[in-house]
Design an enzyme around this catalytic site. Structure first.
Site, PDB file in Angstrom:
ATOM      1  N   ARG A  12       0.834  -1.197   0.000  1.00  0.00           N
ATOM      2  CA  ARG A  12       0.000   0.000   0.000  1.00  0.00           C
ATOM      3  C   ARG A  12       0.870   1.249   0.000  1.00  0.00           C
ATOM      4  O   ARG A  12       1.854   1.332   0.733  1.00  0.00           O
ATOM      5  CB  ARG A  12      -0.926   0.017   1.219  1.00  0.00           C
ATOM      6  N   ARG A  55       2.176   1.561  10.299  1.00  0.00           N
ATOM      7  CA  ARG A  55       1.635   1.935   8.987  1.00  0.00           C
ATOM      8  C   ARG A  55       2.763   1.846   7.973  1.00  0.00           C
ATOM      9  O   ARG A  55       3.627   2.724   7.900  1.00  0.00           O
ATOM     10  CB  ARG A  55       1.046   3.346   9.033  1.00  0.00           C
ATOM     11  N   GLU A  98      -6.615  -0.084  15.176  1.00  0.00           N
ATOM     12  CA  GLU A  98      -7.171  -1.192  14.407  1.00  0.00           C
ATOM     13  C   GLU A  98      -6.141  -2.295  14.163  1.00  0.00           C
ATOM     14  O   GLU A  98      -5.038  -2.042  13.707  1.00  0.00           O
ATOM     15  CB  GLU A  98      -7.688  -0.688  13.060  1.00  0.00           C
ATOM     16  N   SER A 120     -10.284  -6.209  10.670  1.00  0.00           N
ATOM     17  CA  SER A 120     -11.603  -5.720  10.269  1.00  0.00           C
ATOM     18  C   SER A 120     -12.281  -6.798   9.448  1.00  0.00           C
ATOM     19  O   SER A 120     -11.622  -7.674   8.884  1.00  0.00           O
ATOM     20  CB  SER A 120     -11.486  -4.421   9.456  1.00  0.00           C
ATOM     21  N   ARG A 156       0.930  -5.508  12.822  1.00  0.00           N
ATOM     22  CA  ARG A 156       0.216  -4.894  13.942  1.00  0.00           C
ATOM     23  C   ARG A 156       0.041  -5.830  15.141  1.00  0.00           C
ATOM     24  O   ARG A 156       0.179  -5.392  16.286  1.00  0.00           O
ATOM     25  CB  ARG A 156      -1.125  -4.325  13.461  1.00  0.00           C
TER      26      ARG A 156
END
Length: 420
Positions: free
Chosen positions: A258, A273, A345, A348, A385
């Site tokens: 990403r 991130r 987060e 999800s 994470r």
């Protein structure tokens, strides 16, 4: 892509969904106008085509001057039909582009608004308490010889990293535990390609609002995936599935890439991130009437994994304005990070109903005929994470880190990770 019948028959429902996402309703009006233009173009083409066929039959029976006159009319009509055919194609494309610009309809039960308007569903696990000042994952990773962000930046640039020693072992342990759980709960293990064609990206909604976050391979018609949701959704593209075999449940391990567009200055320290990470993703094809129940099951799988890691976390119902293009509803599991003193987060899960399968032409044959299929996705383990949450939650005063009981068998029985 939303159901065109809903757009045509219930436009106010679509406008309301747009408003709840914080978006303009003008794309709805644009799509309705494009639909009307498309149907008008189809009617014009078909009328002239029918006239052309009728004229052809007359030519076959005519003689002399009458035949010459009919042939002249046939040539003129052929040019008109060709122009109308092109106009129909353009109208079809304009209509498709307009409909593709409309996101999935936000579920009526979720909160309206943006990122901060989520609904808290539950909080689980014990909040970590320390009689010392807790370190963050960067400092702990250095002490353990587990994370090297400096050399990651040197070799690849910012937001890259190396997992070294016990850090690499931690990732492999997390992936193995996640894949074991997925297999034991009925998911078929998969390792999909990380490069896909544009249609797979567009079909899953990642060339819309998320296009700026996608890496494209220069000189080739290929994209690096940001999640294995993309190749898994496209796995059954252009297929008619056996409705009796649904649901189909897959769990894929893959690297993810990403650009993190729009995140300049956010989470620049450490590996929260990043431009690359590995992930175990759950993906389901099911019937529309079972989609919500399947969504609840995916959330339970994620909570089970979080519980195994002995984390303090909360579950939220994401607000409409924070949904991706394809989702009608999304639940996040957010773990408490002691160094940041807030929830972040980790996983999800999204219900995409038939939004992606309409784009990718995936349907199923049921007893009553061929009909739509719903897709759902859920992150079981995004490895960077969970490593952060594990190190920070289970750290001890000397820099060592306690290993959760469920993870110990995947780390050779170790109960504690010791500093170098």
């Amino acid at each position: 892509m939303i159901d065109p019948r809903v757009l045509r028959e219930e436009p106010d429902r679509v406008r309301t969904a747009q408003t709840r996402r914080g978006l303009s309703s003008s794309p709805v009006d644009d799509a309705l106008a494009a639909d009307e233009a498309r149907r008008r173009a189809i009617a014009d083409y078909e009328a002239r085509r029918a006239e052309q066929k009728s004229l052809g039959k007359q030519v076959a029976k005519a003689q002399g001057d009458e035949k010459a006159e009919l042939l002249a009319r046939t040539r003129a009509l052929a040019a008109e039909v060709k122009g109308l055919e092109a106009a129909q194609g353009a109208a079809e494309q304009a209509w498709r582009d307009a409909v593709l610009a409309i996101p999935n309809l936000a579920h009526p039960d979720i909160p309206a608004g943006g990122e901060e308007q989520f609904a808290l569903l539950e909080t689980r696990g014990d909040k970590p308490e320390f009689d010392f000042t807790p370190r963050d994952h960067v400092e702990l990773g250095a002490m353990l010889g587990a994370i090297d962000v400096e050399r990651g930046a040197k070799v690849s640039g910012s937001r890259f990293y190396y997992l070294t020693g016990v850090g690499a072992e931690l990732e492999l342990a997390l992936v193995s535990m996640a894949m074991d759980q997925a297999r034991e709960t009925g998911f078929t293990p998969m390792i999909p390609p990380s490069l896909v064609k544009p249609r797979a990206m567009e079909g899953t909604g990642f060339l819309g609002q998320a296009a700026d976050d996608v890496y494209r391979i220069e000189g080739q018609d290929l994209y690096l995936v940001g999640t294995s949701e993309v190749p898994l959704a496209a796995y059954h593209s252009d297929e008619i599935l056996d409705g009796e075999r649904l649901p189909l449940r897959y769990a894929a391990f893959s690297p993810c890439f990403r650009k993190e567009a729009g995140s300049h200055g956010k989470d620049t320290r450490g590996i929260f991130r990043t431009h690359w990470f590995d992930k175990v993703e759950m993906f389901v094809f099911t019937t529309l009437d079972q989609a919500e129940a399947e969504h609840a099951r995916l959330l339970e799988h994620e909570k089970t994994f979080m519980d195994k890691l002995e984390l303090h976390y909360r579950v939220i119902d994401v607000a409409a304005g924070d949904l991706g293009l394809s989702a009608t509803r999304k639940y996040d599991c957010e773990a408490w990070l002691p160094s940041q003193e807030r929830f972040r987060e980790l996983t999800s899960t999204s219900n995409c109903t038939d939004f992606q399968t309409r784009r990718l032409d995936t349907r199923a044959r049921y007893a009553e005929g061929i009909g739509p299929v719903a897709t759902l996705n859920g992150t079981l383990c995004s490895t960077n994470r969970p490593i952060i949450a594990l190190l920070e939650t289970h750290q001890q005063a000397d820099g060592s880190v306690r290993v959760p009981k469920a993870l110990q068998p995947y780390l050779g029985g170790r109960e504690v990770l010791e500093p170098r």
